[in-house]
Motif scaffolding. Structure first.
Motif, mmCIF file in Angstrom:
data_model
loop_
_atom_site.group_PDB
_atom_site.id
_atom_site.type_symbol
_atom_site.label_atom_id
_atom_site.label_comp_id
_atom_site.label_asym_id
_atom_site.label_seq_id
_atom_site.Cartn_x
_atom_site.Cartn_y
_atom_site.Cartn_z
ATOM 1 N N GLU A 210 0.990 -1.211 0.011
ATOM 2 C CA GLU A 210 0.097 0.138 -0.087
ATOM 3 C C GLU A 210 0.913 1.317 0.056
ATOM 4 O OE1 GLU A 210 -2.679 -0.725 3.493
ATOM 5 O OE2 GLU A 210 -4.215 -1.891 2.048
ATOM 6 N N SER A 211 2.064 1.207 0.511
ATOM 7 C CA SER A 211 3.026 2.421 0.772
ATOM 8 C C SER A 211 3.337 2.678 -0.752
ATOM 9 C CB SER A 211 4.263 2.050 1.795
ATOM 10 O OG SER A 211 3.704 2.038 3.202
ATOM 11 N N VAL A 212 3.815 1.607 -1.457
ATOM 12 C CA VAL A 212 4.359 1.789 -2.800
ATOM 13 C C VAL A 212 3.200 2.216 -3.875
ATOM 14 C CG1 VAL A 212 5.296 0.658 -4.747
ATOM 15 C CG2 VAL A 212 6.291 0.073 -2.607
ATOM 16 N N ILE A 213 2.111 1.770 -3.569
ATOM 17 C CA ILE A 213 0.993 2.166 -4.494
ATOM 18 C C ILE A 213 0.686 3.657 -4.255
ATOM 19 C CG2 ILE A 213 -1.530 2.138 -4.650
ATOM 20 C CD1 ILE A 213 -1.585 -0.851 -4.260
ATOM 21 N N ARG B 283 -1.995 -4.283 -6.970
ATOM 22 C CA ARG B 283 -3.644 -4.540 -6.633
ATOM 23 C C ARG B 283 -3.903 -5.974 -6.768
ATOM 24 N NH1 ARG B 283 -5.303 -0.148 -4.523
ATOM 25 N NH2 ARG B 283 -5.323 1.955 -5.613
ATOM 26 N N VAL B 284 -3.387 -6.541 -7.814
ATOM 27 C CA VAL B 284 -3.567 -7.970 -7.870
ATOM 28 C C VAL B 284 -2.807 -8.710 -6.686
ATOM 29 C CG1 VAL B 284 -2.683 -10.247 -8.977
ATOM 30 C CG2 VAL B 284 -3.529 -8.115 -10.339
ATOM 31 N N MET B 285 -1.952 -8.371 -6.054
ATOM 32 C CA MET B 285 -1.476 -9.116 -4.832
ATOM 33 C C MET B 285 -2.353 -8.807 -3.733
ATOM 34 S SD MET B 285 2.267 -8.043 -2.830
ATOM 35 C CE MET B 285 3.547 -9.034 -3.614
ATOM 36 N N MET C 265 6.353 -8.971 -9.741
ATOM 37 C CA MET C 265 6.640 -7.384 -10.100
ATOM 38 C C MET C 265 6.369 -6.527 -8.951
ATOM 39 S SD MET C 265 4.698 -4.711 -12.804
ATOM 40 C CE MET C 265 5.339 -5.346 -14.374
ATOM 41 N N SER C 266 5.377 -6.911 -8.110
ATOM 42 C CA SER C 266 4.934 -6.246 -7.027
ATOM 43 C C SER C 266 6.123 -6.158 -5.776
ATOM 44 C CB SER C 266 3.688 -6.465 -6.320
ATOM 45 O OG SER C 266 3.430 -5.661 -5.219
ATOM 46 N N LEU C 267 6.288 -7.557 -5.699
ATOM 47 C CA LEU C 267 7.527 -7.749 -4.767
ATOM 48 C C LEU C 267 8.918 -7.129 -5.077
ATOM 49 C CD1 LEU C 267 7.073 -11.630 -3.956
ATOM 50 C CD2 LEU C 267 6.936 -9.723 -2.328
ATOM 51 N N ASN C 268 9.216 -6.888 -6.360
ATOM 52 C CA ASN C 268 10.379 -6.438 -6.899
ATOM 53 C C ASN C 268 10.107 -4.715 -6.419
ATOM 54 O OD1 ASN C 268 13.065 -6.505 -8.278
ATOM 55 N ND2 ASN C 268 11.717 -5.253 -9.716
ATOM 56 N N ASP C 269 8.974 -4.305 -6.868
ATOM 57 C CA ASP C 269 8.885 -2.943 -6.430
ATOM 58 C C ASP C 269 9.116 -2.591 -4.976
ATOM 59 O OD1 ASP C 269 8.516 -2.273 -9.008
ATOM 60 O OD2 ASP C 269 6.497 -2.283 -8.934
ATOM 61 N N ILE D 249 3.240 3.400 -14.455
ATOM 62 C CA ILE D 249 2.936 3.382 -12.884
ATOM 63 C C ILE D 249 1.585 2.733 -13.013
ATOM 64 C CG2 ILE D 249 1.470 5.002 -11.541
ATOM 65 C CD1 ILE D 249 3.640 7.043 -12.171
ATOM 66 N N ASP D 250 0.708 2.611 -14.094
ATOM 67 C CA ASP D 250 -0.589 1.885 -13.954
ATOM 68 C C ASP D 250 -0.194 0.426 -13.955
ATOM 69 O OD1 ASP D 250 -1.915 4.407 -14.444
ATOM 70 O OD2 ASP D 250 -1.969 3.664 -16.692
ATOM 71 N N GLU D 251 0.690 -0.024 -14.627
ATOM 72 C CA GLU D 251 1.182 -1.451 -14.330
ATOM 73 C C GLU D 251 1.745 -1.752 -13.367
ATOM 74 O OE1 GLU D 251 1.397 -5.261 -15.728
ATOM 75 O OE2 GLU D 251 0.075 -3.892 -16.401
ATOM 76 N N LYS D 252 2.488 -1.108 -12.545
ATOM 77 C CA LYS D 252 2.981 -1.285 -11.227
ATOM 78 C C LYS D 252 2.070 -1.216 -10.213
ATOM 79 C CE LYS D 252 7.680 0.412 -12.102
ATOM 80 N NZ LYS D 252 8.527 -0.858 -11.606
ATOM 81 N N VAL D 253 0.855 -0.312 -10.121
ATOM 82 C CA VAL D 253 -0.126 -0.098 -9.341
ATOM 83 C C VAL D 253 -1.127 -1.597 -9.695
ATOM 84 C CG1 VAL D 253 -2.466 1.078 -8.617
ATOM 85 C CG2 VAL D 253 -0.096 2.222 -9.050
ATOM 86 N N ARG D 254 -1.247 -1.901 -11.071
ATOM 87 C CA ARG D 254 -2.430 -3.062 -11.204
ATOM 88 C C ARG D 254 -1.616 -4.140 -10.816
ATOM 89 N NH1 ARG D 254 -2.524 -7.405 -13.673
ATOM 90 N NH2 ARG D 254 -0.332 -7.112 -14.306
ATOM 91 N N SER D 255 -0.408 -4.525 -10.835
ATOM 92 C CA SER D 255 0.302 -5.721 -10.235
ATOM 93 C C SER D 255 0.219 -5.763 -8.587
ATOM 94 C CB SER D 255 1.731 -5.576 -10.684
ATOM 95 O OG SER D 255 1.838 -5.791 -11.781
#
Length: 188
Positions: A32-35, A111-113, A136-140, A103-109
């Motif tokens: 949530e912080s990354v989002i 949100r999937v998590m 992707m989300s873990l990497n971010d 940004i859209d793809e990072k946020v989408r990933s």
């Protein structure tokens, strides 16, 4: 958390693991912080009259000032001392064109998590596509946390107890282990 496993079923391949409530809470907070970082960056994008008329979205043309966000959204071309102003202009143009979709793809990933995390801990079953989003989300999350903690190649695996980064380094190592375990399961 248990290591990830791969199970074939009638409904297709499932990537499985299990987390307790505390692990879910930590992971949810970090994601949530990354989002939040990414959403704030997107919301602060300058408006462009031509983009508004054509329906194209544009983003910032300058890199983020926040170090963690700059790590998540790096320049497209690495600056070298011999580079001229054209390189900076190229990076700005590429950033302005592509940053909104990145940004859209990072946020989408992310949100999937979040959507696939059990609310109070428990079993996790992911499709291969969801598992890719998790990667992707873990990497971010790892990039943002590692940058915030100042982790680099010279950072020891264990810090002194008095170092304020010590408990957070354990979380960083946990994220690294989780990501590695997921990669191992997804690799044929």
């Amino acid at each position: 958390m248990r290591t990830w496993s791969r199970k074939n079923s009638l409904s297709g391949v499932k990537i499985r693991s299990e987390m307790d409530a505390r692990e879910v809470a930590v992971l949810r907070s970090l994601v949530e912080s990354v989002i939040g970082l990414l959403s704030d960056r997107a919301a602060g994008a300058p408006t462009d009259e031509l983009a508004a008329m054509t329906g194209l979205r544009t983003g910032h043309t300058t890199p983020p000032e926040d170090a963690a966000l700059a790590r998540l959204l790096p320049d497209f071309h690495r600056h070298e001392p011999s580079d001229d102003a054209d390189t900076a202009n190229l990076n700005g143009a590429l950033r302005g064109l592509h940053e909104p979709e990145i940004i859209d793809e990072k946020v989408r990933s992310s949100r999937v998590m979040l959507d696939s995390l059990p609310a109070s801990g428990g079993k996790i079953a992911l499709t291969p596509e969801q598992a890719e989003a998790w990667l992707m989300s873990l990497n971010d999350v790892r990039l943002a946390l590692g940058t915030t903690l100042g982790i680099d190649a010279d950072t020891p695996d264990v810090l002194d107890e008095g170092d304020p980064r010590a408990p957070h380094l354990d979380v960083y190592h946990w994220l690294t282990w989780m990501q590695d375990s997921l990669v191992q399961v997804l690799t044929p």
